[in-house]
Design a protein around this motif. Structure first.
Motif, PDB file in Angstrom:
ATOM      1  N   GLU A 185       0.899  -1.322  -0.225  1.00 38.37           N
ATOM      2  CA  GLU A 185      -0.083   0.265  -0.104  1.00 38.37           C
ATOM      3  C   GLU A 185       0.665   1.221  -0.040  1.00 38.37           C
ATOM      4  O   GLU A 185       0.355   1.885   0.091  1.00 38.37           O
ATOM      5  CB  GLU A 185      -0.689  -0.401   1.378  1.00 38.37           C
ATOM      6  N   TYR A 186       2.090   1.008  -0.253  1.00 41.26           N
ATOM      7  CA  TYR A 186       2.798   2.637   0.618  1.00 41.26           C
ATOM      8  C   TYR A 186       2.877   2.479  -1.159  1.00 41.26           C
ATOM      9  O   TYR A 186       2.934   2.100  -2.033  1.00 41.26           O
ATOM     10  CB  TYR A 186       4.347   2.041   0.807  1.00 41.26           C
ATOM     11  N   GLN A 187       3.008   4.404  -0.969  1.00 36.27           N
ATOM     12  CA  GLN A 187       3.014   5.269  -1.894  1.00 36.27           C
ATOM     13  C   GLN A 187       4.463   6.225  -2.323  1.00 36.27           C
ATOM     14  O   GLN A 187       3.679   6.829  -3.454  1.00 36.27           O
ATOM     15  CB  GLN A 187       1.482   5.894  -2.351  1.00 36.27           C
ATOM     16  N   ASP A 188       5.020   6.922  -1.250  1.00 35.26           N
ATOM     17  CA  ASP A 188       5.756   7.226  -1.469  1.00 35.26           C
ATOM     18  C   ASP A 188       6.883   7.262  -2.181  1.00 35.26           C
ATOM     19  O   ASP A 188       7.650   7.673  -1.430  1.00 35.26           O
ATOM     20  CB  ASP A 188       5.465   8.490   0.204  1.00 35.26           C
ATOM     21  N   TYR A 189       7.165   7.199  -3.191  1.00 33.86           N
ATOM     22  CA  TYR A 189       8.556   6.400  -3.985  1.00 33.86           C
ATOM     23  C   TYR A 189       8.907   8.011  -4.197  1.00 33.86           C
ATOM     24  O   TYR A 189      10.196   7.918  -4.473  1.00 33.86           O
ATOM     25  CB  TYR A 189       7.713   5.465  -5.116  1.00 33.86           C
ATOM     26  N   ASP A 244      15.764   7.662  -3.344  1.00 26.84           N
ATOM     27  CA  ASP A 244      16.495   7.664  -5.074  1.00 26.84           C
ATOM     28  C   ASP A 244      16.737   5.623  -5.406  1.00 26.84           C
ATOM     29  O   ASP A 244      17.042   5.624  -6.378  1.00 26.84           O
ATOM     30  CB  ASP A 244      17.612   8.073  -4.588  1.00 26.84           C
ATOM     31  N   THR A 245      16.827   5.185  -4.267  1.00 27.79           N
ATOM     32  CA  THR A 245      16.861   3.767  -3.946  1.00 27.79           C
ATOM     33  C   THR A 245      15.673   2.724  -2.820  1.00 27.79           C
ATOM     34  O   THR A 245      15.538   3.331  -1.855  1.00 27.79           O
ATOM     35  CB  THR A 245      18.465   2.999  -3.582  1.00 27.79           C
ATOM     36  N   ILE A 246      15.337   1.758  -3.916  1.00 22.98           N
ATOM     37  CA  ILE A 246      14.696   0.713  -3.175  1.00 22.98           C
ATOM     38  C   ILE A 246      15.130  -0.897  -3.027  1.00 22.98           C
ATOM     39  O   ILE A 246      15.487  -1.014  -4.378  1.00 22.98           O
ATOM     40  CB  ILE A 246      13.232   0.370  -3.759  1.00 22.98           C
ATOM     41  N   ASN A 265       2.805  -1.915  -7.951  1.00 22.11           N
ATOM     42  CA  ASN A 265       2.401  -1.007  -6.888  1.00 22.11           C
ATOM     43  C   ASN A 265       3.724  -0.186  -7.235  1.00 22.11           C
ATOM     44  O   ASN A 265       3.528   1.550  -7.149  1.00 22.11           O
ATOM     45  CB  ASN A 265       2.509  -1.347  -4.773  1.00 22.11           C
ATOM     46  N   ILE A 266       5.408  -0.070  -7.242  1.00 22.84           N
ATOM     47  CA  ILE A 266       6.538   0.282  -7.599  1.00 22.84           C
ATOM     48  C   ILE A 266       5.890   0.643  -8.781  1.00 22.84           C
ATOM     49  O   ILE A 266       6.097   1.914  -8.931  1.00 22.84           O
ATOM     50  CB  ILE A 266       7.321  -0.582  -7.028  1.00 22.84           C
ATOM     51  N   ASN A 267       6.099   0.376  -9.170  1.00 21.11           N
ATOM     52  CA  ASN A 267       5.546   0.225 -11.090  1.00 21.11           C
ATOM     53  C   ASN A 267       4.493   1.831 -11.176  1.00 21.11           C
ATOM     54  O   ASN A 267       4.689   2.814 -12.420  1.00 21.11           O
ATOM     55  CB  ASN A 267       5.546  -0.336 -12.712  1.00 21.11           C
ATOM     56  N   LYS A 268       3.340   1.223 -10.984  1.00 19.95           N
ATOM     57  CA  LYS A 268       1.924   2.139 -10.909  1.00 19.95           C
ATOM     58  C   LYS A 268       2.344   4.103 -10.524  1.00 19.95           C
ATOM     59  O   LYS A 268       2.713   4.721 -10.958  1.00 19.95           O
ATOM     60  CB  LYS A 268       0.473   2.171  -9.820  1.00 19.95           C
ATOM     61  N   ASN A 269       3.232   3.901  -9.113  1.00 21.15           N
ATOM     62  CA  ASN A 269       3.644   4.609  -8.717  1.00 21.15           C
ATOM     63  C   ASN A 269       4.941   5.492  -8.821  1.00 21.15           C
ATOM     64  O   ASN A 269       5.564   7.086  -9.510  1.00 21.15           O
ATOM     65  CB  ASN A 269       3.872   5.540  -7.551  1.00 21.15           C
ATOM     66  N   ASN A 270       5.386   4.767 -11.064  1.00 19.69           N
ATOM     67  CA  ASN A 270       5.951   5.414 -12.359  1.00 19.69           C
ATOM     68  C   ASN A 270       7.423   6.083 -11.338  1.00 19.69           C
ATOM     69  O   ASN A 270       7.957   7.249 -11.064  1.00 19.69           O
ATOM     70  CB  ASN A 270       5.682   6.668 -12.112  1.00 19.69           C
ATOM     71  N   TYR A 271       7.721   5.299 -10.167  1.00 22.26           N
ATOM     72  CA  TYR A 271       8.865   5.320  -9.738  1.00 22.26           C
ATOM     73  C   TYR A 271      10.124   4.856 -10.912  1.00 22.26           C
ATOM     74  O   TYR A 271       9.774   4.243 -11.430  1.00 22.26           O
ATOM     75  CB  TYR A 271       9.486   3.907  -8.863  1.00 22.26           C
ATOM     76  N   ASN A 272      11.526   5.942 -10.614  1.00 20.67           N
ATOM     77  CA  ASN A 272      12.309   6.059 -11.243  1.00 20.67           C
ATOM     78  C   ASN A 272      13.543   6.381 -11.213  1.00 20.67           C
ATOM     79  O   ASN A 272      14.330   6.242 -11.573  1.00 20.67           O
ATOM     80  CB  ASN A 272      12.545   7.634 -12.423  1.00 20.67           C
ATOM     81  N   GLY A 273      13.714   5.356  -9.671  1.00 18.32           N
ATOM     82  CA  GLY A 273      14.916   5.566  -9.304  1.00 18.32           C
ATOM     83  C   GLY A 273      15.911   3.833  -9.336  1.00 18.32           C
ATOM     84  O   GLY A 273      14.781   2.579 -10.199  1.00 18.32           O
ATOM     85  N   ILE A 274      16.626   3.129  -8.573  1.00 20.49           N
ATOM     86  CA  ILE A 274      17.010   2.126  -8.328  1.00 20.49           C
ATOM     87  C   ILE A 274      15.893   1.347  -7.480  1.00 20.49           C
ATOM     88  O   ILE A 274      15.693   2.240  -6.634  1.00 20.49           O
ATOM     89  CB  ILE A 274      18.754   2.080  -7.990  1.00 20.49           C
ATOM     90  N   ILE A 275      15.932  -0.187  -7.818  1.00 22.19           N
ATOM     91  CA  ILE A 275      15.587  -0.757  -7.019  1.00 22.19           C
ATOM     92  C   ILE A 275      16.450  -2.216  -7.023  1.00 22.19           C
ATOM     93  O   ILE A 275      16.859  -3.255  -8.014  1.00 22.19           O
ATOM     94  CB  ILE A 275      13.958  -1.712  -7.647  1.00 22.19           C
ATOM     95  N   LEU A 276      16.487  -3.169  -5.957  1.00 24.90           N
ATOM     96  CA  LEU A 276      17.991  -3.153  -5.414  1.00 24.90           C
ATOM     97  C   LEU A 276      17.009  -4.571  -4.908  1.00 24.90           C
ATOM     98  O   LEU A 276      16.740  -4.496  -4.103  1.00 24.90           O
ATOM     99  CB  LEU A 276      18.976  -3.209  -4.422  1.00 24.90           C
TER     100      LEU A 276
END
Length: 61
Positions: free
Chosen positions: A5-9, A13-15, A34-45
């Motif tokens: 449910e988290y929305q504040d991505y 800078d990194t998840i 959910n991460i993709n839906k929020n248009n996250y443009n950082g790094i996902i490790l």
């Protein structure tokens, strides 16, 4: 708050997506969507314990 449910991505800078995040594959995919839906443009490790199982869960003696 549940990680599905988290929305504040946008403020990060990194998840770091740990292997223990989510109970099963379906739940893990929901979190990634959910991460993709929020248009996250950082790094996902993505972190797995695949090669470290013996270190994390030593065999009983």
């Amino acid at each position: 708050m549940d990680s599905k449910e988290y929305q504040d991505y946008k403020n990060h800078d990194t998840i770091i997506f740990a292997a223990l995040n989510g109970r099963d594959q379906k739940e893990k995919l929901e979190i990634i969507k959910n991460i993709n839906k929020n248009n996250y443009n950082g790094i996902i490790l993505f972190r797995s314990s695949h090669s470290l199982r013996k270190l994390l869960y030593p065999e009983e003696l």
